[in-house]
Design a protein around this motif. Structure first.
Motif, PDB file in Angstrom:
ATOM      1  N   ALA A 167       0.927  -1.364   0.359  1.00 23.35           N
ATOM      2  CA  ALA A 167      -0.268  -0.268   0.136  1.00 23.35           C
ATOM      3  C   ALA A 167       1.066   0.988  -0.142  1.00 23.35           C
ATOM      4  N   GLN A 168       1.861   1.653   0.861  1.00 25.84           N
ATOM      5  CA  GLN A 168       2.571   2.206   0.523  1.00 25.84           C
ATOM      6  C   GLN A 168       2.889   2.844  -0.770  1.00 25.84           C
ATOM      7  N   TRP A 169       3.613   1.511  -1.360  1.00 24.96           N
ATOM      8  CA  TRP A 169       4.467   1.853  -2.613  1.00 24.96           C
ATOM      9  C   TRP A 169       3.310   2.566  -3.657  1.00 24.96           C
ATOM     10  N   ILE A 170       1.936   1.672  -3.482  1.00 23.34           N
ATOM     11  CA  ILE A 170       0.618   2.839  -4.226  1.00 23.34           C
ATOM     12  C   ILE A 170       0.388   4.665  -3.996  1.00 23.34           C
ATOM     13  N   ALA A 171       0.326   4.687  -2.504  1.00 20.50           N
ATOM     14  CA  ALA A 171       0.618   5.503  -2.491  1.00 20.50           C
ATOM     15  C   ALA A 171       1.925   6.884  -2.612  1.00 20.50           C
ATOM     16  N   GLU A 172       2.959   6.082  -2.846  1.00 17.49           N
ATOM     17  CA  GLU A 172       3.876   6.839  -3.153  1.00 17.49           C
ATOM     18  C   GLU A 172       3.621   6.972  -4.321  1.00 17.49           C
ATOM     19  N   SER A 173       3.530   6.203  -5.532  1.00 14.76           N
ATOM     20  CA  SER A 173       3.737   5.629  -6.846  1.00 14.76           C
ATOM     21  C   SER A 173       2.429   6.663  -7.740  1.00 14.76           C
ATOM     22  N   THR A 174       1.978   7.039  -6.977  1.00 10.81           N
ATOM     23  CA  THR A 174       0.900   7.376  -7.304  1.00 10.81           C
ATOM     24  C   THR A 174      -0.131   9.089  -6.767  1.00 10.81           C
ATOM     25  N   ARG A 175       1.373   9.568  -6.598  1.00 10.02           N
ATOM     26  CA  ARG A 175       1.035  11.019  -5.861  1.00 10.02           C
ATOM     27  C   ARG A 175       2.181  11.418  -6.858  1.00 10.02           C
ATOM     28  N   GLU A 176       2.472  13.064  -6.742  1.00 13.32           N
ATOM     29  CA  GLU A 176       2.887  14.317  -7.918  1.00 13.32           C
ATOM     30  C   GLU A 176       4.593  14.347  -7.414  1.00 13.32           C
TER      31      GLU A 176
END
Length: 326
Positions: free
Chosen positions: A248-257
């Protein structure tokens, strides 16, 4: 869903987006709409073009989670220690300076003003071609969209880090858990084969060069249902059937500007486009799209046949689809 509204939606697709192969809308994980066009079916495998980049982003995240890659801050040259480093002029960016993050955010500098497509497609080693062009007078940090050449370095990194081909790594850690089947490797020996692949709808595979490295910027074929599964995986913070596929951390990080294409005012994450605070998308040529809206718990997957000079589907999604199903 009201059949009149469905008919109106499909009329828009036929009239304005006539190269659409299939579209699926999921709300809270449930299918709200599934439609196919141009003789395509649920089994049709479509070249998703630059949506492939977002799949590579997922694989990099999985590789980091598994310890094969340290972090996005790791230097590119760590994976290619034998690559000859040219002499650079004082003040120029060298390949020694460039990180995975620079590649993921499209902020790595290159020596070319425009991507040399002819050189790229006629070389038998796409990774080496990209590495040779990396660096130059510009500094890292400025967004520069490189749809083909830059991402291929990430494929090379995945092979070096995991000891597997990109397809084998993806099949084991992403595709198989989601019930996605990508049957094999695709090689394109000439221009005729290249255009035949771009227009195909029954080839399940991933394009690779003659060295066995899979293209990272394009060349993966998926069905519309496969694309919807990827979107739902990201909406559900990386979980599928109770198993954590990607963190989930990677998803949050990779889908922010992380960067922004200033000319078009488009924010960018790690090979994902950011639509707004609650939504992001994988977007490819000809209208191929995986769109995820966290707030509305909505996933929209659009598979599209190749058509030149076709814009993206964001206006269609925002104005027509999202308002109908949200």
């Amino acid at each position: 869903m009201n059949q009149e509204k469905i008919a109106a939606l499909e009329e828009i697709i036929h009239s304005r987006y006539s190269n659409t192969a299939g579209m699926i809308v999921l709300k809270n994980g449930e299918t709200q709409y599934e439609g196919y066009f141009n003789g395509c079916t649920a089994a049709s495998c479509i070249n998703i073009f630059s949506v492939t980049k977002s799949i590579i982003s997922i694989l990099i995240g999985i590789a980091i989670e598994r310890g094969a890659v340290q972090s996005v801050n790791q230097k590119v040259l760590d994976f290619f220690p034998d690559f000859p480093v040219e002499n650079y002029n004082e003040g120029e960016t060298t390949i020694r300076d460039i990180t995975i993050r620079d590649l993921m955010t499209m902020t790595a500098p290159y020596k070319h003003q425009e991507e040399p497509y002819l050189e790229y497609f006629t070389r038998d080693d796409w990774v080496s071609t990209a590495l040779e062009l990396l660096g130059g007078p510009e500094k890292s940090g400025k967004f520069r969209y490189t749809p083909f050449i830059g991402p291929d370095i990430l494929s090379g990194i995945l092979v070096k880090a995991t000891g597997q081909s990109v397809l084998d790594f993806a099949a084991e850690h992403l595709f198989a858990p989601l019930g996605i089947t990508v049957k094999g490797n695709v090689t394109l020996e000439n221009e005729e084969a290249h255009y035949a692949f771009m227009n195909a709808r029954d080839v399940s595979g991933w394009v690779m060069d003659s060295k066995g490295i899979h293209a990272a910027g394009w060349g993966l074929t998926l069905t519309a249902r496969d694309m919807a599964k990827i979107g739902q995986l990201y909406l559900d913070d990386g979980k599928w059937d109770g198993k954590q596929i990607v963190s989930a951390q990677w998803i949050a990080e990779s889908t922010r500007e992380h960067s922004r294409w200033e000319e078009l005012n488009l924010p960018y994450g790690y090979l994902w486009w950011i639509a707004d605070d609650n939504a992001f998308a994988a977007m490819g040529d000809s209208g191929n799209t995986i769109y995820v809206n966290r707030e509305k718990e909505l996933v929209i997957a659009i598979a599209s046949l190749f058509k030149e000079n076709t814009g993206d589907r964001m206006d269609f999604i925002k104005e027509c689809v999202e308002t109908m199903f949200a």
